[in-house]
Scaffold this motif. Structure first.
Motif, PDB file in Angstrom:
ATOM      1  N   THR A 178       0.815  -1.217   0.000  1.00  0.00           N
ATOM      2  CA  THR A 178       0.000   0.000   0.000  1.00  0.00           C
ATOM      3  C   THR A 178       0.844   1.261   0.000  1.00  0.00           C
ATOM      4  OG1 THR A 178      -0.171  -0.132   2.414  1.00  0.00           O
ATOM      5  CG2 THR A 178      -1.962  -1.114   1.118  1.00  0.00           C
ATOM      6  N   SER A 179       2.146   1.136   0.260  1.00  0.00           N
ATOM      7  CA  SER A 179       3.042   2.290   0.179  1.00  0.00           C
ATOM      8  C   SER A 179       4.442   1.796  -0.137  1.00  0.00           C
ATOM      9  CB  SER A 179       3.048   3.088   1.496  1.00  0.00           C
ATOM     10  OG  SER A 179       3.735   2.363   2.506  1.00  0.00           O
ATOM     11  N   ALA A 180       5.235   2.646  -0.761  1.00  0.00           N
ATOM     12  CA  ALA A 180       6.596   2.260  -1.122  1.00  0.00           C
ATOM     13  C   ALA A 180       7.423   1.930   0.111  1.00  0.00           C
ATOM     14  CB  ALA A 180       7.256   3.384  -1.922  1.00  0.00           C
ATOM     15  N   ASP A 181       7.214   2.677   1.208  1.00  0.00           N
ATOM     16  CA  ASP A 181       7.948   2.409   2.445  1.00  0.00           C
ATOM     17  C   ASP A 181       7.604   1.032   3.001  1.00  0.00           C
ATOM     18  OD1 ASP A 181       9.222   4.838   2.364  1.00  0.00           O
ATOM     19  OD2 ASP A 181       7.813   5.831   3.727  1.00  0.00           O
ATOM     20  N   GLN A 182       6.325   0.671   2.900  1.00  0.00           N
ATOM     21  CA  GLN A 182       5.901  -0.641   3.386  1.00  0.00           C
ATOM     22  C   GLN A 182       6.588  -1.753   2.609  1.00  0.00           C
ATOM     23  OE1 GLN A 182       1.989  -2.211   2.282  1.00  0.00           O
ATOM     24  NE2 GLN A 182       1.557  -2.594   4.453  1.00  0.00           N
ATOM     25  N   ALA A 183       6.622  -1.634   1.290  1.00  0.00           N
ATOM     26  CA  ALA A 183       7.255  -2.651   0.455  1.00  0.00           C
ATOM     27  C   ALA A 183       8.742  -2.767   0.759  1.00  0.00           C
ATOM     28  CB  ALA A 183       7.047  -2.312  -1.023  1.00  0.00           C
ATOM     29  N   GLU A 184       9.409  -1.628   0.929  1.00  0.00           N
ATOM     30  CA  GLU A 184      10.846  -1.639   1.207  1.00  0.00           C
ATOM     31  C   GLU A 184      11.132  -2.266   2.568  1.00  0.00           C
ATOM     32  OE1 GLU A 184      14.723  -1.198   0.068  1.00  0.00           O
ATOM     33  OE2 GLU A 184      12.867  -0.924  -1.087  1.00  0.00           O
ATOM     34  N   ASN A 185      10.281  -1.985   3.555  1.00  0.00           N
ATOM     35  CA  ASN A 185      10.463  -2.560   4.890  1.00  0.00           C
ATOM     36  C   ASN A 185      10.294  -4.073   4.879  1.00  0.00           C
ATOM     37  OD1 ASN A 185      11.005  -0.087   6.098  1.00  0.00           O
ATOM     38  ND2 ASN A 185       8.847   0.292   6.622  1.00  0.00           N
ATOM     39  N   VAL A 186       9.334  -4.561   4.102  1.00  0.00           N
ATOM     40  CA  VAL A 186       9.115  -6.006   3.999  1.00  0.00           C
ATOM     41  C   VAL A 186      10.350  -6.683   3.398  1.00  0.00           C
ATOM     42  CG1 VAL A 186       7.796  -7.818   2.841  1.00  0.00           C
ATOM     43  CG2 VAL A 186       6.600  -5.875   3.860  1.00  0.00           C
ATOM     44  N   PHE A 187      10.873  -6.084   2.324  1.00  0.00           N
ATOM     45  CA  PHE A 187      12.058  -6.676   1.692  1.00  0.00           C
ATOM     46  C   PHE A 187      13.258  -6.661   2.636  1.00  0.00           C
ATOM     47  CE2 PHE A 187      16.062  -5.939  -0.590  1.00  0.00           C
ATOM     48  CZ  PHE A 187      16.207  -7.209  -1.133  1.00  0.00           C
ATOM     49  N   LEU A 188      13.494  -5.533   3.300  1.00  0.00           N
ATOM     50  CA  LEU A 188      14.636  -5.438   4.208  1.00  0.00           C
ATOM     51  C   LEU A 188      14.515  -6.430   5.361  1.00  0.00           C
ATOM     52  CD1 LEU A 188      15.203  -1.565   4.356  1.00  0.00           C
ATOM     53  CD2 LEU A 188      16.567  -3.295   3.148  1.00  0.00           C
ATOM     54  N   GLN A 189      13.283  -6.645   5.821  1.00  0.00           N
ATOM     55  CA  GLN A 189      13.047  -7.621   6.883  1.00  0.00           C
ATOM     56  C   GLN A 189      13.435  -9.023   6.418  1.00  0.00           C
ATOM     57  OE1 GLN A 189       9.022  -7.596   8.351  1.00  0.00           O
ATOM     58  NE2 GLN A 189       9.281  -9.496   9.525  1.00  0.00           N
ATOM     59  N   LEU A 190      13.017  -9.379   5.213  1.00  0.00           N
ATOM     60  CA  LEU A 190      13.360 -10.693   4.660  1.00  0.00           C
ATOM     61  C   LEU A 190      14.861 -10.810   4.408  1.00  0.00           C
ATOM     62  CD1 LEU A 190      10.551 -11.516   2.046  1.00  0.00           C
ATOM     63  CD2 LEU A 190      11.208 -12.901   4.019  1.00  0.00           C
ATOM     64  N   LYS A 191      15.437  -9.762   3.874  1.00  0.00           N
ATOM     65  CA  LYS A 191      16.857  -9.777   3.524  1.00  0.00           C
ATOM     66  C   LYS A 191      17.731  -9.931   4.772  1.00  0.00           C
ATOM     67  CE  LYS A 191      20.419  -6.893   1.288  1.00  0.00           C
ATOM     68  NZ  LYS A 191      20.926  -7.942   0.382  1.00  0.00           N
ATOM     69  N   LYS A 192      17.456  -9.129   5.812  1.00  0.00           N
ATOM     70  CA  LYS A 192      18.256  -9.193   7.029  1.00  0.00           C
ATOM     71  C   LYS A 192      18.123 -10.553   7.719  1.00  0.00           C
ATOM     72  CE  LYS A 192      18.154  -4.229   7.985  1.00  0.00           C
ATOM     73  NZ  LYS A 192      17.661  -3.149   8.894  1.00  0.00           N
ATOM     74  N   THR A 193      16.903 -11.095   7.750  1.00  0.00           N
ATOM     75  CA  THR A 193      16.686 -12.399   8.380  1.00  0.00           C
ATOM     76  C   THR A 193      17.407 -13.493   7.614  1.00  0.00           C
ATOM     77  OG1 THR A 193      14.495 -11.649   9.088  1.00  0.00           O
ATOM     78  CG2 THR A 193      14.935 -14.000   9.229  1.00  0.00           C
ATOM     79  N   THR A 194      17.368 -13.405   6.286  1.00  0.00           N
ATOM     80  CA  THR A 194      18.042 -14.399   5.445  1.00  0.00           C
ATOM     81  C   THR A 194      19.557 -14.347   5.652  1.00  0.00           C
ATOM     82  OG1 THR A 194      16.297 -14.284   3.763  1.00  0.00           O
ATOM     83  CG2 THR A 194      18.426 -15.164   3.070  1.00  0.00           C
ATOM     84  N   GLU A 195      20.104 -13.147   5.698  1.00  0.00           N
ATOM     85  CA  GLU A 195      21.546 -12.997   5.879  1.00  0.00           C
ATOM     86  C   GLU A 195      21.987 -13.438   7.273  1.00  0.00           C
ATOM     87  OE1 GLU A 195      22.315  -9.230   2.833  1.00  0.00           O
ATOM     88  OE2 GLU A 195      22.078  -8.875   4.994  1.00  0.00           O
ATOM     89  N   LEU A 196      21.188 -13.106   8.288  1.00  0.00           N
ATOM     90  CA  LEU A 196      21.557 -13.395   9.668  1.00  0.00           C
ATOM     91  C   LEU A 196      21.495 -14.884   9.997  1.00  0.00           C
ATOM     92  CD1 LEU A 196      22.289 -12.344  12.500  1.00  0.00           C
ATOM     93  CD2 LEU A 196      19.833 -12.064  12.937  1.00  0.00           C
ATOM     94  N   PHE A 197      20.394 -15.539   9.596  1.00  0.00           N
ATOM     95  CA  PHE A 197      20.183 -16.921  10.012  1.00  0.00           C
ATOM     96  C   PHE A 197      20.558 -17.957   8.952  1.00  0.00           C
ATOM     97  CE2 PHE A 197      17.228 -14.442  12.653  1.00  0.00           C
ATOM     98  CZ  PHE A 197      17.627 -14.865  13.911  1.00  0.00           C
TER      99      PHE A 197
END
Length: 327
Positions: free
Chosen positions: A232-251
């Motif tokens: 629903t907003s560009a910020d929302q989409a970017e936050n979702v991706f960053l959440q997935l990216k950081k979790t993938t890199e960390l774990f």
């Protein structure tokens, strides 16, 4: 909206009626099945073995996956195929959903015959191909290829040759996979050149997308990209991706890139009711523009890989994983 829903339900009923009609013709189909058994019997008398020459391919294979249903995976697959076709590419869209494929319904087609009939010998691959909008090829029932494990080597050879011919005549092969990574279709995904994980901002969708990424992260050669849908907003989409990216890199200690973002758009909902892909019915809508950007992103990626040596065709790679032997 209601008339469109009624029309959609009517079209669903028409397809069900067609299937019931085919079931009612049990005797004629049984006769065809007997003929198929005879044909397969003759084939099995041929020199056993499967294709020995390793073939290379320019066709790019893109597997579209999701962790859960309802995130728009099939709609994305169809409209992406059409966007690539608009760029002048020859595209084949293959439905790999387990018994729940509906890609044909989404573009006013009726695919009763599918790849399981090719495996059984009832139909050839050319006979079951459907011509979709903009000339894209639509092939349903790809999950039926898993039945090849119970077939003779001569049958496998025949089906593989047909599949390689299909691949050789297209620039892109889009695989609309089932939700999650079911063991029976995981091989379709890990054999692909690129993998798109479709998710929405919904917490359960993000969690299931991560679980799918985790199941694929052990394949080092696999290029996994996240596609954020219905934001629903560009910020929302970017936050979702960053959440997935950081979790993938960390774990998982693995990388994750972003394929693109598709906004929430009511034109997409209407296109499903109308069975008319939104890239064609509403070419200027926000979702259509996002799909066009996604297709261009994939085309640009493909160009950057052209300098590399050609790789083995998709289907021999798939064969080895499905059958556990050299293709």
């Amino acid at each position: 909206m209601t008339p469109a829903i009624n029309e959609f339900n009517l079209n669903q009923a028409e397809k069900s009626s067609a299937v019931l009609s085919a079931t009612g013709q049990r005797r004629s189909l049984t006769s065809r099945g007997d003929q198929a058994k005879v044909l397969r019997g003759l084939m099995e008398k041929r020199q056993p073995g499967i294709v020995e020459n390793v073939k290379t391919s320019d066709c790019r294979t893109i597997a579209v996956c999701s962790g859960k249903g309802g995130v728009g995976k099939s709609i994305t697959s169809l409209n992406l195929a059409l966007a690539l076709a608009q760029s002048g590419a020859s595209v084949c869209l293959m439905d790999v959903n387990l018994a729940l494929g509906n890609i044909d319904l989404l573009c006013r087609l009726n695919g009763y015959w599918n790849l399981s009939h090719v495996v059984s010998g009832a139909r050839s691959l050319k006979e079951i191909q459907l011509q979709g909008p903009l000339g894209i090829s639509v092939v349903t029932g790809a999950s039926g290829l898993t039945d090849l494990a119970d077939c003779s080597k001569a049958v496998r050879k025949d089906v593989l040759e047909q599949m390689q011919e299909l691949e050789a005549t297209h620039d892109y092969l889009i695989l609309d996979n089932g939700t999650g990574i079911h063991r029976s279709i995981r091989e379709f995904v890990i054999s692909a050149d690129d993998v798109l994980i479709v998710t929405t901002p919904e917490p359960t969708a993000i969690a299931d997308a991560y679980a799918t990424i985790k199941s694929l992260s052990t394949i080092e050669s696999l290029e996994i990209q996240a596609l954020i849908n219905q934001y629903t907003s560009a910020d929302q989409a970017e936050n979702v991706f960053l959440q997935l990216k950081k979790t993938t890199e960390l774990f998982l200690h693995a990388g994750l890139s972003q394929a693109g973002q598709i906004p929430h758009d009511m034109n997409v909902v209407q296109s499903v009711y109308d069975r008319d892909p939104f890239v064609l019915s509403h070419p200027g809508c926000p979702a259509a523009e996002a799909i066009i950007r996604l297709s261009q992103h994939l085309i640009d990626q493909n160009k950057t890989k052209e300098h590399k040596s050609k790789q083995e065709s998709y289907f021999p790679r798939l064969w080895r994983r499905l059958l556990g032997e050299a293709a």
